[in-house]
Every structure is written in C-alpha cells, then in structure tokens.
Scaffold this motif. Structure first.
Motif, PDB file in Angstrom:
ATOM      1  N   SER A 247       0.916  -1.182   0.056  1.00  0.00           N
ATOM      2  CA  SER A 247       0.228   0.262  -0.208  1.00  0.00           C
ATOM      3  C   SER A 247       0.700   1.293   0.435  1.00  0.00           C
ATOM      4  O   SER A 247       2.132   1.370   0.613  1.00  0.00           O
ATOM      5  CB  SER A 247      -0.920   0.080   1.308  1.00  0.00           C
ATOM      6  OG  SER A 247      -0.178  -0.146   2.653  1.00  0.00           O
ATOM      7  N   GLY A 248      -0.167   2.336  -0.539  1.00  0.00           N
ATOM      8  CA  GLY A 248       0.967   3.627  -0.752  1.00  0.00           C
ATOM      9  C   GLY A 248       0.489   4.791  -1.646  1.00  0.00           C
ATOM     10  O   GLY A 248      -0.430   4.390  -1.810  1.00  0.00           O
ATOM     11  N   GLU A 249       0.869   5.595  -1.490  1.00  0.00           N
ATOM     12  CA  GLU A 249       0.256   6.302  -2.153  1.00  0.00           C
ATOM     13  C   GLU A 249       0.614   6.443  -3.575  1.00  0.00           C
ATOM     14  O   GLU A 249       2.109   6.610  -4.007  1.00  0.00           O
ATOM     15  CB  GLU A 249      -0.251   8.284  -1.606  1.00  0.00           C
ATOM     16  CG  GLU A 249      -0.544   8.590  -0.223  1.00  0.00           C
ATOM     17  CD  GLU A 249      -0.007   9.361   0.373  1.00  0.00           C
ATOM     18  OE1 GLU A 249       0.249  10.608  -0.162  1.00  0.00           O
ATOM     19  OE2 GLU A 249      -1.301   9.655   1.685  1.00  0.00           O
ATOM     20  N   THR A 261      -3.771  12.249  -7.068  1.00  0.00           N
ATOM     21  CA  THR A 261      -3.244  11.303  -5.519  1.00  0.00           C
ATOM     22  C   THR A 261      -4.340  10.273  -4.818  1.00  0.00           C
ATOM     23  O   THR A 261      -6.075  10.563  -4.686  1.00  0.00           O
ATOM     24  CB  THR A 261      -2.901  12.182  -4.733  1.00  0.00           C
ATOM     25  OG1 THR A 261      -2.049  13.503  -5.565  1.00  0.00           O
ATOM     26  CG2 THR A 261      -1.807  11.254  -3.879  1.00  0.00           C
ATOM     27  N   ARG A 263      -4.722   6.309  -3.046  1.00  0.00           N
ATOM     28  CA  ARG A 263      -4.010   5.936  -1.831  1.00  0.00           C
ATOM     29  C   ARG A 263      -4.607   4.150  -2.993  1.00  0.00           C
ATOM     30  O   ARG A 263      -5.415   3.533  -2.774  1.00  0.00           O
ATOM     31  CB  ARG A 263      -4.585   5.597  -0.354  1.00  0.00           C
ATOM     32  CG  ARG A 263      -4.231   5.203   0.418  1.00  0.00           C
ATOM     33  CD  ARG A 263      -4.385   5.614   1.822  1.00  0.00           C
ATOM     34  NE  ARG A 263      -3.575   6.776   2.119  1.00  0.00           N
ATOM     35  CZ  ARG A 263      -4.486   7.697   2.663  1.00  0.00           C
ATOM     36  NH1 ARG A 263      -5.846   7.344   1.860  1.00  0.00           N
ATOM     37  NH2 ARG A 263      -4.455   8.471   2.765  1.00  0.00           N
ATOM     38  N   GLN A 264      -3.306   3.434  -3.054  1.00  0.00           N
ATOM     39  CA  GLN A 264      -3.638   2.669  -3.346  1.00  0.00           C
ATOM     40  C   GLN A 264      -3.218   1.073  -2.496  1.00  0.00           C
ATOM     41  O   GLN A 264      -2.262   1.619  -2.258  1.00  0.00           O
ATOM     42  CB  GLN A 264      -2.687   2.366  -4.704  1.00  0.00           C
ATOM     43  CG  GLN A 264      -2.560   0.837  -5.550  1.00  0.00           C
ATOM     44  CD  GLN A 264      -1.544   1.123  -6.747  1.00  0.00           C
ATOM     45  OE1 GLN A 264      -1.936   0.520  -8.154  1.00  0.00           O
ATOM     46  NE2 GLN A 264      -0.428   1.534  -6.394  1.00  0.00           N
ATOM     47  N   THR A 265      -4.217   0.442  -2.987  1.00  0.00           N
ATOM     48  CA  THR A 265      -3.672  -1.153  -2.084  1.00  0.00           C
ATOM     49  C   THR A 265      -3.246  -2.377  -2.733  1.00  0.00           C
ATOM     50  O   THR A 265      -4.765  -2.684  -3.895  1.00  0.00           O
ATOM     51  CB  THR A 265      -4.096  -1.608  -0.613  1.00  0.00           C
ATOM     52  OG1 THR A 265      -4.954   0.029   0.052  1.00  0.00           O
ATOM     53  CG2 THR A 265      -4.105  -2.226  -0.400  1.00  0.00           C
ATOM     54  N   HIS A 282      -8.021   1.627  -5.652  1.00  0.00           N
ATOM     55  CA  HIS A 282      -7.517   3.210  -5.617  1.00  0.00           C
ATOM     56  C   HIS A 282      -8.699   3.511  -4.830  1.00  0.00           C
ATOM     57  O   HIS A 282      -9.266   4.391  -5.802  1.00  0.00           O
ATOM     58  CB  HIS A 282      -7.637   3.541  -7.185  1.00  0.00           C
ATOM     59  CG  HIS A 282      -6.090   3.147  -7.432  1.00  0.00           C
ATOM     60  ND1 HIS A 282      -5.873   3.723  -8.620  1.00  0.00           N
ATOM     61  CD2 HIS A 282      -5.872   1.699  -7.002  1.00  0.00           C
ATOM     62  CE1 HIS A 282      -4.313   2.679  -9.025  1.00  0.00           C
ATOM     63  NE2 HIS A 282      -3.582   1.904  -8.269  1.00  0.00           N
ATOM     64  N   VAL A 285      -7.545  10.518  -2.650  1.00  0.00           N
ATOM     65  CA  VAL A 285      -7.047  10.924  -1.787  1.00  0.00           C
ATOM     66  C   VAL A 285      -6.804  12.471  -2.137  1.00  0.00           C
ATOM     67  O   VAL A 285      -5.768  13.046  -1.376  1.00  0.00           O
ATOM     68  CB  VAL A 285      -6.481  10.729  -0.713  1.00  0.00           C
ATOM     69  CG1 VAL A 285      -7.011   9.576  -0.085  1.00  0.00           C
ATOM     70  CG2 VAL A 285      -4.910  10.231  -1.518  1.00  0.00           C
ATOM     71  N   HIS A 452       6.943   6.052   0.060  1.00  0.00           N
ATOM     72  CA  HIS A 452       6.170   6.052  -0.917  1.00  0.00           C
ATOM     73  C   HIS A 452       6.172   7.077  -0.628  1.00  0.00           C
ATOM     74  O   HIS A 452       5.591   8.166  -0.486  1.00  0.00           O
ATOM     75  CB  HIS A 452       4.726   5.236  -0.996  1.00  0.00           C
ATOM     76  CG  HIS A 452       5.073   3.490  -0.632  1.00  0.00           C
ATOM     77  ND1 HIS A 452       6.119   3.313  -0.725  1.00  0.00           N
ATOM     78  CD2 HIS A 452       4.265   2.955   0.306  1.00  0.00           C
ATOM     79  CE1 HIS A 452       5.958   1.962  -1.023  1.00  0.00           C
ATOM     80  NE2 HIS A 452       4.961   2.029   0.103  1.00  0.00           N
TER      81      HIS A 452
END
Length: 453
Positions: A247-249, A261, A263-265, A282, A285, A452
């Motif tokens: 996970s991260g942006e 932008t 926030r992806q998991t 996605h 954010v 990230h």
C-alpha cells in the motif's frame, strides 16, 4: 424428461446454464429425474439437513407416496427416535447405508413405501461447501443394492452431484464478489501476473475516464504520471510477488491528463498455491493531500525534525528552478527508509526521537544558505550552494559519517545505514521532480527499502 445418455450428458447443460446465470430451482429436480432414468430406478431423492434437526427433501424423481410421506414426517438427524431413518443413518455414519424398507427403523414410512412397491433403499451423505446433502435411491428389487454394479453407479452420481454443487457455490461467490467490487465506491481493477488488466469496476471508469474496453488488456503503467521513481516500483513489485499486500500513495493521470493522488492497496490473489492475479484498490485522496500540503506550507517547518516540510521544500526548490541565479546548487537525496521502518516497528515514541536526532545531524552539516526538508517517511532532501563544484561531495561524505553514527537508546542491530545521491541543477534536472528522480535513479542501483512519495 428425456433419459440422458450418460452422467456427462445430464450435467453438461446444467453447467452451461449455471455459468450464464444463477441456477434455477429446478436444477436439482433435473438431476434427480435424470439420474433415476439413467440408473433405471423408480425413485431418487436429494435431501438437505437444516439446523432445526430435520432432513428436508429438495428434489425427487417422482411425486409418489413415499415422497409425500417424507414431506409430512421428515427424517431427523438430531438423535430423535421418531423419524430416524435411512438418510439420518447415512448422515451419521458418513458411509453409504442400505436398508430394507420393512426394517423397524423405517416404520414411519413403511406404508407409503409399500404403496409404491418399494422394497429397499440406499443413502449416502454428500459433503459440499454449501452444506451437507443426502442422496437416496429406492428400488422394488430387494437385492438391488447388494452388489457392486448399482452402488458403483450411485457413487459416481454422488461425485458428480458434489462437484456440481461445489462449482455452483463457487460461481455464486464469484458473482457476489464481482457485484460487490463493481458497486464499490473505490476504483478497483485486477491484473494477471504480468500486470495486464483483466477486469475493472465502474468506479475505475469514473475516476480515470477510460472505459472498460479501453482499460482491459492495458498495463496499469498507462495511468503513470511520472512522479514515482524506480525504487518505488521495485518495492511495489517485490512486495506483491512475495505474496504480501502493498500500500502507498501514487500519483496517476486520467484520460485527460489530470493528476490524481490515490491511496493504492494491491493484494495478491491465489489460484491454488500460486499468485495468479493482483487486486488493486484506488482511493482518491487528492483533496486530502492538497489540504495537507496547504497546512505544511502554512507551517513551513516539520515540528519533529526541525526541517522544512515537504510542501515548503518543494515550493522553495521550484521557485529557485524558475528564477535561477549565478550560484550553482545541488540537491542531496538522503534515504534512511529501512532504518526508519525498523525503528517505527519498535515504538512510535522512539521513532519520533530518532527523527529529531536525524534533523539535528543534518542541520549541523549545512551552512546558512542551505536548506533541508522531510520528503517522505525516512527520506530527506538537502539543497546546498556548491561554490566550487566539489562541496556537494564533501557535504555528502560528512552527512554519511554523521548519520551512520549510532543513535541514542538504540541497540547495535539498529545502526543507521544512510544512502545519499546527488543531483545538480540544471545539469541533472530543471525542476523539482526531475532533480529528485535523477537522485532516486542513482539510489536504485542497489535494492533497498522505499518510502512512498
């Protein structure tokens, strides 16, 4: 119903129907009638046990007296004496059971069986992911189930029924999952192991503007904005290929080039023992990030490290890039991501103290014309004036020495191992992002942890 030529001929149209849409209620009835016709038996029934203790008949090959009597006085599996018959015995033993219908254990239904001229019965339980079922067969021949011929055919029918019920349950779960993901507010897509998109939901098309037809078959890189560096994607792929959730942006672009932008998991999906697909979620954010950047710009300084916030540092470098003067300058990208990750796992209070110490050590190596900022968790950047063209290397070496020294209150196995890369303006980049990417590319020459950005 026409007698099927084989079990495969009986089940094939049922599978075709189940793939297209949820099975109709008559599917089990078709199995019972087709199975009885194929085996030459006067009565075949499918039952299902419930939590109330009864075994309900869900399908029958014939609406005869015995079937009606079992509807009136259903068998029980909960140990009750009354109504405990052939199916209950098979359910309890988990083995095929044969019973003469004049046996005292079948006394509740003997009269109806006699009217139907049935002499013996056979039953076996069927374990499925959707519960336990019972297959019951009846014959007017008292020795019908004494030999191996008929029982072998019934065992084969049982296996076909179990497989069909499990497959139908699986298809139902997939339909539910697909409907849930398709109705979700977050953009979602699934890729194969090579990263090719094989499915996306409606929220994906709303966020990025690409239709499903346009997205399927593409690699997610067609959404890239160019903001993320090499190490970012290296960490992403190494994480998910090891079977872990990442996970991260991420900054992506939609069909019109507008940056978002998210926030992806990303979660690996198993197919047996292997990771065959990846599910990406996605969450937009952009507004949250914009508010955070506005707050950072207003504050200007990170309260823990004492360095500039990322937004303030990026703004200063962007302004200096837009209005260059005669003073040559460079950017040093400092990565302590692995060290910070290890410290954070111990205690957030200790991590905060470490960040404060790192900020203090960075500031001690700089002149008044230099500046430094926090650009990600465990990563920092320095802008320094390079008067003679060699100061960048001298400051880099000084920072490596200062940041490699043991931190207070930490054990020896948590010694910092900083990595620093240099990007010179304007030779290595003419704006903030190109300078950071140049330095990031140099840090990517060896595998390492990555925060990230």
């Amino acid at each position: 119903m026409t007698k099927p030529a084989s079990l495969d001929a009986l089940f094939y149209p049922l599978y075709v129907s189940a793939v297209r849409e949820p099975p109709a209620e008559g599917a089990l009835e078709r199995i019972a009638r087709g199975g009885a016709g194929l085996l030459g038996l006067p009565l075949l029934m499918l039952g299902h046990y419930d939590k109330q203790g009864t075994i309900s008949i869900v399908a029958t090959s014939s609406d005869n007296h015995l079937w009606m009597d079992l509807q009136r006085v259903p068998e029980r599996w909960d140990g009750s004496v009354v109504g405990r018959g052939l199916a209950a015995m098979a359910l309890e033993s988990r083995q095929p059971v044969t019973l003469s219908l004049d046996d005292e254990r079948f006394v509740c239904w003997y009269e109806s069986a006699r009217k139907d001229r049935l002499a013996c019965g056979w039953a076996v339980s069927i374990e499925t992911t959707d519960g336990r079922y019972l297959l019951q067969a009846f014959s007017s021949n008292a020795n019908e189930f004494a030999g191996d011929s008929m029982t072998a055919k019934l065992a084969e029918l049982r296996e076909h029924i179990a497989q069909y019920l499990n497959d139908v349950a699986y298809l139902g779960q997939q339909r539910l999952l697909s409907a849930a993901l398709d109705s979700a507010g977050n953009a979602a897509f699934i890729t194969d192991r090579e990263g090719t998109i094989v499915w996306c939901n409606q929220a994906f098309t709303r966020l990025y503007g690409h239709t499903r037809e346009e997205a399927i078959g593409e690699n997610p890189r067609f959404l890239k904005s160019g903001r993320q560096g090499v190490r970012y994607y290296r960490d992403l792929w190494s994480t998910i290929r090891s079977g872990k959730v990442w996970s991260g942006e991420t900054v992506d672009r939609d069909r019109d080039g507008v940056a978002y932008t998210v926030r992806q998991t990303i979660s690996p999906i198993t197919d047996g023992d292997a990771w065959s697909y990846y599910l990406a979620l996605h969450d937009d954010v952009s507004e949250e990030i914009a508010q955070r950047q506005r707050q950072e710009l207003r504050s200007g300084s990170d309260p823990v490290s004492g360095l500039m916030t990322r937004a303030a540092f990026e703004l200063k470098l962007s302004e200096d890039c837009a209005t260059p003067d005669e003073q040559p300058w460079s950017v040093l990208l400092i990565s302590l991501a692995e060290f910070y990750s290890g410290v954070s796992a111990i205690s957030l209070d200790i991590a905060e103290a470490v960040v404060a110490e790192i900020g203090k050590r960075i500031r001690s190596a700089l002149d008044s014309d230099d500046c430094a900022g926090v650009i990600a968790a465990g990563e920092y950047a320095v802008q320094l004036v390079d008067h003679d063209g060699t100061r960048s290397e001298r400051v880099r070496d000084e920072l490596l020495a200062k940041l490699s020294a043991p931190m207070p209150d930490l054990t020896a196995d948590l010694t910092p191992q900083p990595r620093i890369a240099i990007a010179r303006f304007p030779e290595n980049g003419s704006d903030y992002h190109s300078l950071i990417h140049h330095a990031d590319h140099h840090l990517a020459t060896r595998p390492m942890g990555r925060a990230h950005r």
